[in-house]
Design a protein around this motif. Structure first.
Motif, short mmCIF file in Angstrom:
data_model
loop_
_atom_site.label_atom_id
_atom_site.label_comp_id
_atom_site.label_asym_id
_atom_site.label_seq_id
_atom_site.Cartn_x
_atom_site.Cartn_y
_atom_site.Cartn_z
N ASP A 1 10.47 -1.99 3.43
CA ASP A 1 9.30 -1.11 3.49
C ASP A 1 9.60 0.25 2.87
OD1 ASP A 1 8.43 -3.26 4.90
OD2 ASP A 1 7.58 -2.12 6.56
N ALA A 2 10.74 0.82 3.19
CA ALA A 2 11.10 2.13 2.65
C ALA A 2 11.19 2.09 1.12
CB ALA A 2 12.41 2.60 3.24
N CYS A 3 11.69 1.00 0.57
CA CYS A 3 11.81 0.89 -0.89
C CYS A 3 10.46 0.69 -1.55
CB CYS A 3 12.75 -0.26 -1.25
SG CYS A 3 14.44 -0.02 -0.65
N ALA A 4 9.55 -0.01 -0.86
CA ALA A 4 8.21 -0.23 -1.42
C ALA A 4 7.44 1.08 -1.53
CB ALA A 4 7.45 -1.22 -0.56
N PHE A 5 7.75 2.05 -0.65
CA PHE A 5 7.07 3.35 -0.66
C PHE A 5 7.89 4.43 -1.36
CE2 PHE A 5 4.95 1.22 2.88
CZ PHE A 5 3.62 1.52 2.61
N ASP A 6 8.98 4.06 -1.98
CA ASP A 6 9.88 5.03 -2.61
C ASP A 6 9.38 5.37 -4.02
OD1 ASP A 6 11.98 6.47 -3.70
OD2 ASP A 6 13.51 5.33 -2.61
N ARG B 1 7.64 -3.32 -7.51
CA ARG B 1 7.28 -3.18 -6.10
C ARG B 1 5.85 -3.64 -5.80
NH1 ARG B 1 5.87 3.16 -4.80
NH2 ARG B 1 4.88 3.68 -6.78
N LEU B 2 4.97 -3.65 -6.80
CA LEU B 2 3.58 -4.03 -6.55
C LEU B 2 3.45 -5.48 -6.12
CD1 LEU B 2 3.11 -1.28 -7.93
CD2 LEU B 2 1.14 -2.30 -9.08
N GLY B 3 4.43 -6.30 -6.46
CA GLY B 3 4.39 -7.70 -6.05
C GLY B 3 4.83 -7.94 -4.62
N LEU B 4 5.24 -6.87 -3.92
CA LEU B 4 5.62 -6.99 -2.51
C LEU B 4 4.36 -6.90 -1.65
CD1 LEU B 4 8.73 -4.60 -2.58
CD2 LEU B 4 8.68 -7.07 -2.96
N TYR B 5 3.43 -7.81 -1.90
CA TYR B 5 2.10 -7.73 -1.30
C TYR B 5 2.14 -7.59 0.22
CZ TYR B 5 0.84 -9.88 -5.83
OH TYR B 5 0.68 -10.17 -7.16
N VAL B 6 3.00 -8.35 0.85
CA VAL B 6 3.00 -8.42 2.31
C VAL B 6 3.30 -7.07 2.94
CG1 VAL B 6 5.43 -9.09 2.51
CG2 VAL B 6 3.78 -9.78 4.27
N VAL B 7 4.12 -6.25 2.29
CA VAL B 7 4.46 -4.93 2.83
C VAL B 7 3.22 -4.05 2.95
CG1 VAL B 7 5.79 -2.82 2.42
CG2 VAL B 7 6.80 -5.05 1.92
N TYR B 8 2.43 -4.00 1.88
CA TYR B 8 1.24 -3.13 1.87
C TYR B 8 0.13 -3.71 2.76
CZ TYR B 8 3.82 -1.50 -2.20
OH TYR B 8 4.81 -1.05 -3.04
N ILE B 9 -0.03 -5.02 2.74
CA ILE B 9 -1.08 -5.64 3.56
C ILE B 9 -0.82 -5.40 5.04
CG2 ILE B 9 -2.08 -7.85 4.24
CD1 ILE B 9 -1.69 -8.76 1.31
N LYS B 10 0.43 -5.48 5.46
CA LYS B 10 0.76 -5.23 6.87
C LYS B 10 0.39 -3.81 7.29
CE LYS B 10 4.49 -8.53 7.81
NZ LYS B 10 5.95 -8.67 8.09
N GLN B 11 0.59 -2.86 6.38
CA GLN B 11 0.22 -1.48 6.69
C GLN B 11 -1.29 -1.35 6.93
OE1 GLN B 11 2.19 1.26 7.16
NE2 GLN B 11 3.98 -0.08 7.00
#
Length: 441
Positions: A319-324, A336-346
């Motif tokens: 999560d920290a890397c997806a928002f870095d 990082r845009l392909g880490l869909y699940v990280v953003y959807i969970k937020q």
């Protein structure tokens, strides 16, 4: 002539031989302190009474508005859940903005504050009923163009506004509409003016509302048309939010674009468009990067980016890397845009699941009419006739690749598949749909 004032107050001695007088007697005797205390006591009682009356009036207004919304629910079975949601927000203790007018399906409100250049002190402003929040290169522009044929959809002035994620804080580019760029220096300190500029993007909705009121010669109309924000950066781009005071020293921001959308329209319908993250990344690369485009250049950029993100994930977590934001700037591809699940969970922390519609680009391309009908049903729009649906289906796809240099190298496909595989598995589990496994399905 002497004037004698008679009163019934009696004097008596205390144990210390001091003369005791009742309160009013002391006031008449000139005790200023007692007079001030009595005045303050009376003032507190008066203020308490005023506060009680004000609270009672507010509760009455809330009950009255709730009853109106409940009545409208019964009238409009097609979209009663929207009114039920709004009624819940009205009764909520949360201090959320209530941007809607009764009888309007789309959130609109009358702004009582006089704006420079406006001829009316009650300016009608509208915010989106729904948001196509992402992801880039997943068909958001194509959906925007096809939906423009629907008679219940009012297009905003342009598709990719990006105000929520970016232009709320920084000046917009010059190639945006002139009325957006009139004041190119607004920041968060001038939120009211910036928000007014955002709502001006939805002026086509305002004009349509006022025209319908004029044609029907009615003050209160039941307005069913809707508008939306199609900015694909809304779901993932929190780079500026990460620098806000609320997020100081946090690796994962606590206040994000999802919070702002919730404050604007807690009952918003949210559409998330997704595709195979490997193909999304390649399409994104070919669309945005100008020089040295090709499978070999893409491979080099991908291997470098994956190494950086793997090191980051081992050190700080996914999560920290997806928002870095600094890390994202060092890479040449938007991995990082392909880490869909990280953003959807937020976003699922702020909105319930039933306010989301997840659309796979692969399904959208293969069964366009079926997916469009799903979108219309989700937005509770009326069905369209065969002619209009034909225009939507046979319309030429838009916003496709700008260059064609062939497919990516097999080794690039393999390393990207391995990188995204655990995140795809988490997404498939979260949405309870094995189709999001992609290369494993």
């Amino acid at each position: 002539m002497k004037i004698i004032v008679l009163h019934s107050f009696k004097l008596r001695k205390t144990k210390k031989n001091r003369i005791w007088r009742p309160v009013f007697g002391r006031i008449r005797g000139g005790n200023f302190r007692t007079a001030v205390l009595l005045f303050l006591f009376s003032l507190m009682i008066t203020i308490g009474f005023i506060i009680k009356v004000t609270i009672d009036n507010i509760k009455y207004d809330i009950r009255k508005t709730s009853n109106k919304i409940q009545t409208l629910c019964k009238k409009n079975d097609g979209w009663k859940d929207v009114f039920q949601c709004r009624r819940g927000v009205h009764n909520s203790v949360k201090l959320l903005r209530k941007f809607w007018t009764e009888r309007y399906k789309n959130p609109c409100f009358r702004n009582q504050r006089k704006h420079p250049g406006d001829h009316s002190s009650e300016l009608l402003q509208c915010v989106p009923y729904f948001f196509v929040i992402g992801f880039p290169k997943c068909g958001t522009t194509d959906l925007f163009d096809r939906m423009s044929h629907h008679p219940e959809f009012v297009q905003p002035s342009f598709k990719e506004i990006h105000w929520i994620s970016r232009y709320r804080f920084i000046p917009p580019r010059r190639d945006r509409l002139k009325f957006i760029a009139m004041n190119r220096t607004y920041r968060t300190t001038d939120f009211d003016h910036g928000f007014l500029l955002y709502t001006r993007v939805f002026y086509p909705m305002v004009l349509d509302v006022e025209l319908e009121k004029l044609l029907k010669n009615k003050t209160n109309i039941e307005y069913r048309k809707i508008t939306g924000d199609f900015s694909p950066s809304t779901i993932w781009d929190n780079d500026i939010y990460s620098s806000l005071p609320k997020n100081f020293n946090l690796t994962i921001p606590s206040y994000t674009t999802a919070d702002f959308v919730q404050e604007m329209n807690a009952c918003a319908k949210l559409i998330v468009m997704i595709r195979d993250p490997v193909q999304r990344l390649y399409s994104d690369y070919l669309f945005f990067h100008a020089a040295n485009k090709g499978p070999f250049d893409f491979h080099n950029k991908v291997t470098s980016a994956i190494k950086l993100y793997n090191d980051c994930i081992d050190d700080k977590g996914v999560d920290a890397c997806a928002f870095d934001a600094p890390l994202a700037k060092t890479t040449k591809v938007r991995l990082r845009l392909g880490l869909y699940v990280v953003y959807i969970k937020q976003w699922l922390k702020r909105f319930p699941m039933d306010q989301f519609l997840f659309v796979r680009l692969e399904d959208y391309a293969a069964r366009t009419s079926s997916v469009l009908n799903n979108v219309f049903n989700f937005l509770q729009m009326g069905s369209v006739d065969t002619e209009i649906m034909g225009k939507m289906i046979f319309q030429k796809p838009v916003n496709t690749r700008k260059v064609n240099v062939g497919e990516m190298l097999p080794e690039t496909l393999n390393i990207l598949t391995d990188f995204y595989e655990p995140f795809n598995e988490q997404l498939a589990q979260l949405l309870n749909d094995p189709h999001y496994l992609y290369h494993l399905s």
